[in-house]
Design a protein around this motif. Structure first.
Motif, PDB file in Angstrom:
ATOM      1  N   LYS A  74       0.836  -1.092  -0.651  1.00 44.09           N
ATOM      2  CA  LYS A  74      -0.572   0.147   0.015  1.00 44.09           C
ATOM      3  C   LYS A  74       0.610   1.572   0.209  1.00 44.09           C
ATOM      4  CE  LYS A  74      -3.768  -2.285   2.251  1.00 44.09           C
ATOM      5  NZ  LYS A  74      -4.779  -2.012   3.219  1.00 44.09           N
ATOM      6  N   LYS A 130       0.672   5.138  -3.093  1.00 43.47           N
ATOM      7  CA  LYS A 130       0.339   5.876  -2.421  1.00 43.47           C
ATOM      8  C   LYS A 130       1.010   7.317  -3.289  1.00 43.47           C
ATOM      9  CE  LYS A 130       0.388   5.435   2.943  1.00 43.47           C
ATOM     10  NZ  LYS A 130       0.945   5.554   4.232  1.00 43.47           N
ATOM     11  N   LYS A 184     -10.497   4.893  -1.977  1.00 46.90           N
ATOM     12  CA  LYS A 184     -10.904   3.535  -1.953  1.00 46.90           C
ATOM     13  C   LYS A 184     -10.787   2.733  -3.301  1.00 46.90           C
ATOM     14  CE  LYS A 184     -14.339   4.882   1.205  1.00 46.90           C
ATOM     15  NZ  LYS A 184     -15.870   5.040   1.676  1.00 46.90           N
ATOM     16  N   GLU A 218      -6.559   1.803  -2.992  1.00 53.21           N
ATOM     17  CA  GLU A 218      -7.147   0.369  -2.018  1.00 53.21           C
ATOM     18  C   GLU A 218      -7.183  -0.661  -2.586  1.00 53.21           C
ATOM     19  OE1 GLU A 218      -7.684  -0.468   2.849  1.00 53.21           O
ATOM     20  OE2 GLU A 218      -8.701   1.690   1.380  1.00 53.21           O
ATOM     21  N   SER A 250      -4.523  -4.433  -3.394  1.00 49.93           N
ATOM     22  CA  SER A 250      -4.722  -5.910  -2.720  1.00 49.93           C
ATOM     23  C   SER A 250      -5.282  -6.450  -3.488  1.00 49.93           C
ATOM     24  CB  SER A 250      -6.285  -5.540  -1.636  1.00 49.93           C
ATOM     25  OG  SER A 250      -7.414  -5.187  -2.409  1.00 49.93           O
TER      26      SER A 250
END
Length: 233
Positions: free
Chosen positions: A2, A6, A16, A19, A23
């Protein structure tokens, strides 16, 4: 993982969405594959599950959430399969599209303009690398540099032997001064900047950027090229 992504949150990307994508990318990226940019769809109305596009050094990946965001469909296209890329700027965002060598057209709309420009630029750089791979000449240069001293020493020894053997037999020859005419400048065959289209000018600017990144030209030279090219766009 993660933390690595950024950097893609500074140009209106939905945190969101980023993210969820990151994942999933843990298990999707191949060995040696690096993400270059991620663009996220932003429609005028609230988009709960926006589509995204991921550009890596190996391929383009289209990410489309399904089942209310619980899962995601990934469709990928390697750079070898891609024939062209396009960006169309509209009033509400931009549309990024590309065509494959099998005549398949893929597009994703409502991409924020700055993101669309970034993915277009990255895509052009990857396609240019396929057409003009940068090859290093360092190994060959090192071999030549190591061989040159020995070669020069051998020449000096031969010349010394010849002079010693025939100096007393042959009379001294008068010194001859040779003059050479300068070679005419060869035409480069390059078209003038004023004759190029905006897309060709953009490609030329990207090529100069690659030369700068690879240390083949100085920053000052790149700035001069950039200023001249932009004056024709």
């Amino acid at each position: 993982m993660k933390e690595q992504f950024k950097k893609f949150l500074n140009e209106e990307q939905d945190p969101k969405a980023i993210e969820k994508i990151t994942s999933k990318l843990n298990d999707l990226l191949m060995k040696g594959e690096e993400v270059g940019y991620i663009a996220v769809q932003k429609k005028p109305a609230i988009t709960v599950f926006p589509d995204s596009i991921v550009l890596t050094n190996k391929r383009i990946i289209i990410c489309k959430p399904k089942n209310l965001g619980l899962s995601m469909d990934f469709t990928d296209y390697t750079w070898d399969d891609i024939a062209s890329t396009f960006v169309k700027e509209n009033i509400l965002g931009s549309e990024f599209s590309f065509g494959t060598k099998t005549d398949l057209a893929v597009s994703i709309d409502y991409i924020p303009k700055i993101q669309a420009r970034k993915i277009y630029t990255y895509a052009k750089e990857q396609l240019d690398l396929l057409k003009n791979p940068v090859q290093t000449a360092t190994p060959i240069q090192e071999i030549v540099e190591e061989a040159e001293p020995e070669f020069e020493e051998e020449i000096e020894e031969v010349e010394t032997e010849e002079v010693t053997s025939f100096a007393e037999i042959l009379p001294a020859a008068p010194a001859v001064t040779e003059t050479y005419e300068p070679l005419p400048t060869q035409p480069t065959g390059e078209r003038k900047l004023s004759d190029l289209s905006k897309e060709e000018l953009f490609d030329k600017l990207q090529n100069y950027k690659k030369l700068l990144d690879n240390g083949l030209i100085m920053q000052g030279e790149y700035d001069a090229y950039k200023k001249e090219i932009l004056s024709y766009m």
